[in-house]
Design a protein around this motif. Structure first.
Motif, PDB file in Angstrom:
ATOM      1  N   HIS A  33       0.616  -1.307  -0.120  1.00 35.01           N
ATOM      2  CA  HIS A  33      -0.130   0.013   0.154  1.00 35.01           C
ATOM      3  C   HIS A  33       0.893   1.454   0.047  1.00 35.01           C
ATOM      4  CE1 HIS A  33      -3.745  -1.965   0.177  1.00 35.01           C
ATOM      5  NE2 HIS A  33      -3.517  -2.689   1.438  1.00 35.01           N
ATOM      6  N   SER A 304     -10.139  -4.089  16.096  1.00 36.97           N
ATOM      7  CA  SER A 304      -9.347  -3.812  14.887  1.00 36.97           C
ATOM      8  C   SER A 304      -8.054  -3.958  15.165  1.00 36.97           C
ATOM      9  CB  SER A 304      -9.439  -2.235  14.698  1.00 36.97           C
ATOM     10  OG  SER A 304     -10.830  -1.893  14.081  1.00 36.97           O
ATOM     11  N   ASP A 337      -4.442  -3.695   5.617  1.00 33.83           N
ATOM     12  CA  ASP A 337      -5.517  -2.940   4.541  1.00 33.83           C
ATOM     13  C   ASP A 337      -6.536  -1.687   5.588  1.00 33.83           C
ATOM     14  OD1 ASP A 337      -5.198  -4.401   2.521  1.00 33.83           O
ATOM     15  OD2 ASP A 337      -6.756  -5.759   2.879  1.00 33.83           O
ATOM     16  N   SER A 338      -6.487  -2.076   6.639  1.00 33.62           N
ATOM     17  CA  SER A 338      -7.374  -0.741   7.340  1.00 33.62           C
ATOM     18  C   SER A 338      -6.558   0.326   7.698  1.00 33.62           C
ATOM     19  CB  SER A 338      -7.866  -1.557   8.659  1.00 33.62           C
ATOM     20  OG  SER A 338      -8.554  -2.464   8.592  1.00 33.62           O
ATOM     21  N   VAL A 339      -5.290   0.158   8.108  1.00 36.29           N
ATOM     22  CA  VAL A 339      -4.221   1.405   8.435  1.00 36.29           C
ATOM     23  C   VAL A 339      -3.864   2.000   7.323  1.00 36.29           C
ATOM     24  CG1 VAL A 339      -2.755   2.141   9.925  1.00 36.29           C
ATOM     25  CG2 VAL A 339      -3.860   0.588  10.985  1.00 36.29           C
ATOM     26  N   PHE A 340      -3.162   1.222   6.168  1.00 34.99           N
ATOM     27  CA  PHE A 340      -2.413   1.528   5.440  1.00 34.99           C
ATOM     28  C   PHE A 340      -2.869   1.673   3.643  1.00 34.99           C
ATOM     29  CE2 PHE A 340       0.365   0.592   8.572  1.00 34.99           C
ATOM     30  CZ  PHE A 340       1.360   1.621   8.858  1.00 34.99           C
ATOM     31  N   GLY A 341      -4.095   0.965   3.788  1.00 34.53           N
ATOM     32  CA  GLY A 341      -4.768   0.783   2.352  1.00 34.53           C
ATOM     33  C   GLY A 341      -6.276   1.525   2.139  1.00 34.53           C
ATOM     34  N   ASP A 342      -6.696   2.237   3.198  1.00 40.03           N
ATOM     35  CA  ASP A 342      -7.788   2.818   3.239  1.00 40.03           C
ATOM     36  C   ASP A 342      -8.998   1.756   2.865  1.00 40.03           C
ATOM     37  OD1 ASP A 342      -9.405   5.005   3.486  1.00 40.03           O
ATOM     38  OD2 ASP A 342      -9.667   5.645   1.275  1.00 40.03           O
ATOM     39  N   LYS A 343      -8.985   0.577   3.304  1.00 40.14           N
ATOM     40  CA  LYS A 343      -9.827  -0.524   3.159  1.00 40.14           C
ATOM     41  C   LYS A 343     -10.015  -1.056   4.514  1.00 40.14           C
ATOM     42  CE  LYS A 343      -7.606  -2.604  -0.063  1.00 40.14           C
ATOM     43  NZ  LYS A 343      -7.262  -3.971  -1.147  1.00 40.14           N
ATOM     44  N   PRO A 344     -10.737  -0.421   5.230  1.00 38.37           N
ATOM     45  CA  PRO A 344     -11.098  -0.959   6.724  1.00 38.37           C
ATOM     46  C   PRO A 344     -11.926  -2.217   6.699  1.00 38.37           C
ATOM     47  CG  PRO A 344     -12.009   1.025   6.312  1.00 38.37           C
ATOM     48  CD  PRO A 344     -11.487   0.755   5.177  1.00 38.37           C
TER      49      PRO A 344
END
Length: 470
Positions: A33, A304, A337-344
């Motif tokens: 990401h 999370s 994904d949640s923290v770095f990929g803007d896909k939580p």
């Protein structure tokens, strides 16, 4: 994370402590990401699962199953000379495969752009990590993925025992093996060492083995192991270990005398201590960073994987939720994904499948019978005991046990439990069905594959027993 052109406040966007399954997945995905990632691992990449857990264990299980296959081959027309098992050859083959996998992990991290440092790392504060060489680095986000280590309750002579970490690298094959504990590790090692030729005794503190599993599965494996010649001492525990006589005119290591709380006296070449695993959090500097742990030392996290410190996360066994490699991997992926990929997204812990690689195997997903009865008004239980087709030729009477636990009101399947050959492969597919809301009617509408013992899942027409507390 710092923006392009700015002088960075942090040396890296993500610092991962621990190069096991969860940490490696998180690091790779986060780097994908666009994050600047550093991962510290003081031992070998791959962690417990790859280096001293799931993978070498499964390789040893494969080796052990040739014993039954060779015994039965003659019944199917094979003419085989007297086989001989060579322990050093198995250990060497295991080492080659682990080295290969470790190399693949290192290659994957490098290709993803993750900087790997082979060093112990500890927290100095919420954003600072100190390496063993004295370097300090600042990280925007920190992920702790240090896993767990064998739990060793104190008793006299405990230093004479070994844990599963050492069992894969023994110089000599133990002809007499005593195992303390009765969880996954204990039961898997008991089965494989017995098949390879050890005289095995399991000392179990509880009333039965595999606490937390469905009662029928627990009874089935205990009966099976007893029939195979494995001695299972229930309601007992190891009290003391002491050095015994040196064997073979001084050429072999000294035997170990084992005394149990109930007065049993055993002699072993090795004593495997398999009392479970405890979160690996000592010496990480958690208190300096303000990371809270529970009474067992496990890092407390939310849904999370976030700890009590907003920028510090933890995944895998170190948080003491589900001590399973696929769970750690899923948690690491969701975090990245949640923290770095803007896909939580969050991990769904419902219907987590698992297997015990005994012989036969146990595969289970969903609620046990007792759990279902505690939570549902009407519970239907379906059971089938199936004699494998090969038993007609070999005379082997080891039967498979298949069990479905069903909500008697909605017909939805709440749990599936198997004690059967290749149960681990079957339970993976069945877990998909449970996650999709499968019903008994749906199972019954499925065409069977014949001849298989799994087709019996579709042939159980009426419940073995119904619990109704309406």
């Amino acid at each position: 994370m710092s923006k392009e052109g700015e002088s960075p406040e942090f040396d890296v966007d993500l610092f991962v402590i621990g190069g096991g399954s969860g940490g490696i997945r998180a690091a790779r995905v986060a780097a994908g990401h666009g994050a600047r990632v550093m991962l510290a691992e003081e031992s070998r990449l791959g962690g417990t699962c790859v280096i001293r857990g799931c993978v070498p264990k499964k390789l040893f299980v494969y080796a052990s199953r040739f014993a039954d296959a060779l015994d039965e081959a003659a019944n199917f027309g094979w003419k085989i000379s007297l086989p001989r098992f060579d322990w050093p050859s198995l250990v060497a083959a295991k080492d080659r495969e682990i080295a290969r996998l470790e190399g693949l992990y290192a290659q994957g991290q490098s290709e993803a752009g993750v900087e790997v440092v082979h060093s112990r790392a500890m927290l100095e504060d919420a954003h600072t990590v100190r390496l063993a060489d004295g370097r300090s680095l600042r990280a925007d986000i920190i992920l702790i993925a240090t896993g767990a280590k064998p739990e060793l309750p104190p008793f006299e002579g405990i230093e004479l025992g070994i844990t599963s970490d050492a069992a894969f690298d023994l110089k000599e094959f133990p002809r007499r093996l005593v195992i303390g504990g009765a969880g996954y590790i204990a039961m898997e090692f008991a089965g494989l060492f017995d098949a390879l030729g050890s005289d095995v005794t399991v000392v179990c503190r509880g009333s039965n083995v595999l606490r937390g599993f469905d009662e029928d599965m627990r009874q089935a494996i205990t009966a099976s192991y007893t029939n195979r010649g494995i001695k299972v001492l229930l309601g007992d525990s190891i009290k003391r270990l002491a050095s015994g006589k040196v064997g073979g005119g001084g050429q072999r290591p000294a035997a170990i005398d084992v005394v149990t709380e109930q007065g049993a006296r055993l002699t072993a070449d090795q004593v495997l201590l398999a009392f479970g695993r405890t979160p690996n959090t000592i010496g990480l500097g958690l208190e300096r960073a303000g990371v809270k742990t529970d009474e067992k030392g496990a890092i407390i996290v939310d849904a999370s994987s976030r700890t009590s410190v907003p920028n510090i996360f933890a995944v895998g066994d170190v948080s003491n939720q589900f001590k399973l490699t696929p769970v750690a991997i899923r948690e690491g992926h969701a975090f990245a994904d949640s923290v770095f990929g803007d896909k939580p997204w969050r991990v769904d812990y419902a219907n987590v499948p698992t297997s015990v690689f005994s012989s036969p195997e146990i595969g289970t997903v969903g609620l046990t019978e007792l759990e279902a009865r505690a939570g549902y008004a009407v519970v239907d239980v379906y059971k089938a005991r199936v004699r494998p087709l090969a038993a007609g030729v070999t005379g082997n009477c080891e039967t498979a046990l298949l069990k479905l636990v069903v909500d008697g009101e909605s017909d939805r399947i709440l749990g599936t439990h198997l004690f059967a050959e290749d149960a681990s492969e079957m339970i993976q597919a069945l877990s998909i069905a449970l996650a999709s809301g499968a019903t008994r009617a749906g199972f019954m509408s499925t065409m069977a594959v014949h001849p298989t013992f799994s087709e019996e899942l579709l042939a159980m027409q009426t419940p073995t027993i119904r619990y109704d507390r309406r």
